[in-house]
Scaffold this active site. Structure first.
Site, PDB file in Angstrom:
ATOM      1  N   HIS A  13       0.833  -1.210   0.000  1.00 47.42           N
ATOM      2  CA  HIS A  13       0.000   0.000   0.000  1.00 47.42           C
ATOM      3  C   HIS A  13       0.867   1.259   0.000  1.00 47.42           C
ATOM      4  O   HIS A  13       1.602   1.499   0.959  1.00 47.42           O
ATOM      5  CB  HIS A  13      -0.892  -0.041   1.249  1.00 47.42           C
ATOM      6  CG  HIS A  13      -1.857   1.079   1.352  1.00 47.42           C
ATOM      7  ND1 HIS A  13      -1.837   1.980   2.384  1.00 47.42           N
ATOM      8  CD2 HIS A  13      -2.889   1.433   0.549  1.00 47.42           C
ATOM      9  CE1 HIS A  13      -2.827   2.846   2.227  1.00 47.42           C
ATOM     10  NE2 HIS A  13      -3.484   2.541   1.121  1.00 47.42           N
ATOM     11  N   GLU A  40       0.272  -0.625  -4.647  1.00 42.74           N
ATOM     12  CA  GLU A  40      -0.868   0.286  -4.825  1.00 42.74           C
ATOM     13  C   GLU A  40      -0.331   1.701  -4.726  1.00 42.74           C
ATOM     14  O   GLU A  40       0.613   1.950  -3.972  1.00 42.74           O
ATOM     15  CB  GLU A  40      -1.897   0.045  -3.710  1.00 42.74           C
ATOM     16  CG  GLU A  40      -3.171   0.889  -3.817  1.00 42.74           C
ATOM     17  CD  GLU A  40      -3.155   2.204  -3.041  1.00 42.74           C
ATOM     18  OE1 GLU A  40      -4.159   2.933  -3.098  1.00 42.74           O
ATOM     19  OE2 GLU A  40      -2.123   2.530  -2.390  1.00 42.74           O
ATOM     20  N   ASP A  42      -1.577   6.212  -5.530  1.00 42.75           N
ATOM     21  CA  ASP A  42      -2.662   7.172  -5.761  1.00 42.75           C
ATOM     22  C   ASP A  42      -2.230   8.185  -6.822  1.00 42.75           C
ATOM     23  O   ASP A  42      -1.145   8.755  -6.729  1.00 42.75           O
ATOM     24  CB  ASP A  42      -2.975   7.904  -4.454  1.00 42.75           C
ATOM     25  CG  ASP A  42      -3.209   6.924  -3.308  1.00 42.75           C
ATOM     26  OD1 ASP A  42      -4.259   6.280  -3.295  1.00 42.75           O
ATOM     27  OD2 ASP A  42      -2.304   6.787  -2.449  1.00 42.75           O
ATOM     28  N   HIS A  55      -0.889  10.859  -2.270  1.00 42.08           N
ATOM     29  CA  HIS A  55      -2.164  10.500  -1.647  1.00 42.08           C
ATOM     30  C   HIS A  55      -3.020  11.725  -1.350  1.00 42.08           C
ATOM     31  O   HIS A  55      -4.178  11.804  -1.744  1.00 42.08           O
ATOM     32  CB  HIS A  55      -1.933   9.712  -0.358  1.00 42.08           C
ATOM     33  CG  HIS A  55      -3.206   9.361   0.345  1.00 42.08           C
ATOM     34  ND1 HIS A  55      -3.809  10.193   1.263  1.00 42.08           N
ATOM     35  CD2 HIS A  55      -4.016   8.274   0.231  1.00 42.08           C
ATOM     36  CE1 HIS A  55      -4.924   9.633   1.699  1.00 42.08           C
ATOM     37  NE2 HIS A  55      -5.071   8.471   1.085  1.00 42.08           N
ATOM     38  N   GLU A 115      -4.894   3.716  -8.104  1.00 41.01           N
ATOM     39  CA  GLU A 115      -6.077   4.376  -7.540  1.00 41.01           C
ATOM     40  C   GLU A 115      -6.122   5.822  -8.020  1.00 41.01           C
ATOM     41  O   GLU A 115      -5.211   6.607  -7.742  1.00 41.01           O
ATOM     42  CB  GLU A 115      -6.057   4.322  -5.999  1.00 41.01           C
ATOM     43  CG  GLU A 115      -7.359   4.861  -5.452  1.00 41.01           C
ATOM     44  CD  GLU A 115      -7.338   5.157  -3.955  1.00 41.01           C
ATOM     45  OE1 GLU A 115      -6.556   4.555  -3.209  1.00 41.01           O
ATOM     46  OE2 GLU A 115      -8.126   6.043  -3.565  1.00 41.01           O
TER      47      GLU A 115
HETATM   48  O1  G3P Z   1      -6.900   1.546  -2.527  1.00 37.14           O
HETATM   49  C1  G3P Z   1      -6.931   1.157  -1.199  1.00 37.14           C
HETATM   50  C2  G3P Z   1      -6.630   2.319  -0.288  1.00 37.14           C
HETATM   51  O2  G3P Z   1      -5.449   2.934  -0.732  1.00 37.14           O
HETATM   52  C3  G3P Z   1      -7.738   3.324  -0.262  1.00 37.14           C
HETATM   53  O3  G3P Z   1      -7.564   4.307   0.688  1.00 37.14           O
HETATM   54  O4  G3P Z   1      -6.983   6.572   1.416  1.00 37.14           O
HETATM   55  O5  G3P Z   1      -5.259   4.776   1.475  1.00 37.14           O
HETATM   56  O6  G3P Z   1      -6.012   5.720  -0.686  1.00 37.14           O
HETATM   57  P1  G3P Z   1      -6.392   5.393   0.710  1.00 37.14           P
HETATM   58 MG    MG Z   2      -4.878   4.537  -2.119  1.00 39.10          MG
END
Ligand code: G3P
Ligand code: MG
Length: 244
Positions: A13, A40, A42, A55, A115
């Protein structure tokens, strides 16, 4: 991507974000070095339209910049230190462009959940730029697997309309009442749910259709084991090294 596709149980993450500054190339390289095969991150747009990885909508938490990502061109964002807030040894880390991360994924053979996280009103322009970068990357040869997700329904609908060949994941903080219809409309390959909202009962329901079930964000080994034993396909974790 269907249920039978190979998805490892742990997705790094924002990279290996417990050991390196989140959403930087260092964090993605560290995740890979720790054995992760999926990351993952953003994506949002700089003011000039360049897709970048961060993020928050604002710069202050994870860089030495001020203000919002969307109010600065990439020429400014590229000058910022995106590592010292985490540890001074990462002082040379920069805010990566999306295309930089795609290139690193190809180099390391890392798959990713992309994401898309636009501010309200920027959904369409963000999707178009993300897809443009993805198409450029794909035109350069074989690419590792991806799943595109977003909390934003307009984003998911735009990806479905403009790039129906790309695997989509429905990302929900709170599960909408009509999640099944929504997933059918979007042809989602996966459901991404908040781990603390998952129960044995709703996991069984979510798994009743041929979709991957992913849970975010899980940093305790015992919780990960429990969710995986209940049938969750993969968990997002900040400490993929500990999980593996
Ligand atoms: O995509 C899973 C997770 O990353 C979603 O929440 O706020 O960490 O981007 P966040
Ligand atoms: Mg995320």
């Amino acid at each position: 991507m269907k249920k039978c596709s190979i998805l490892p149980p742990f997705i790094a993450h924002r990279g290996l974000s417990r050991r390196a500054p989140e959403n930087t190339l260092a964090a993605f390289r560290a995740a890979h070095a720790a054995g992760a095969r999926w990351i993952e991150f953003d994506v949002q747009l700089a003011a000039c339209g360049t897709a970048i990885i961060m993020h928050d909508a604002t710069l202050a938490r994870t860089s030495n910049g001020q203000g919002t990502v969307a109010s600065h061109p990439y020429t400014y964002l590229a000058t910022l230190d995106a590592g010292s807030w985490f540890d001074v040894k990462f002082k040379d880390e920069k805010i990566p462009r999306f295309i930089d991360v795609l290139n690193l994924m190809r180099e390391l053979q890392l798959c990713a959940n992309i994401e898309i996280k636009p501010p309200a009103g920027a959904e369409s322009i963000t999707v178009k730029q993300v897809l443009a970068d993805l198409r450029t990357w794909q035109a350069q040869g074989e690419t590792p697997d991806i799943i595109i997700s977003s909390f934003s329904l307009p984003v998911l609908l735009a990806v479905k309309a403009l790039a129906p060949d790309l695997p989509l994941g429905g990302l929900f903080e709170t599960v909408p009442a009509d999640w099944q219809g929504l997933c059918q409309t979007l042809n989602c390959v996966s459901l991404h749910m908040r781990a603390d909202k998952l129960t044995a009962e709703n996991i069984a329901t979510f798994l009743s259709e041929e979709r991957l079930l992913l849970a975010y964000t899980v940093n305790e080994v015992a919780e990960a084991k429990k969710l995986l034993a209940l049938g969750v396909d993969a968990v997002f974790t900040d400490c993929v090294d500990r999980m593996l």
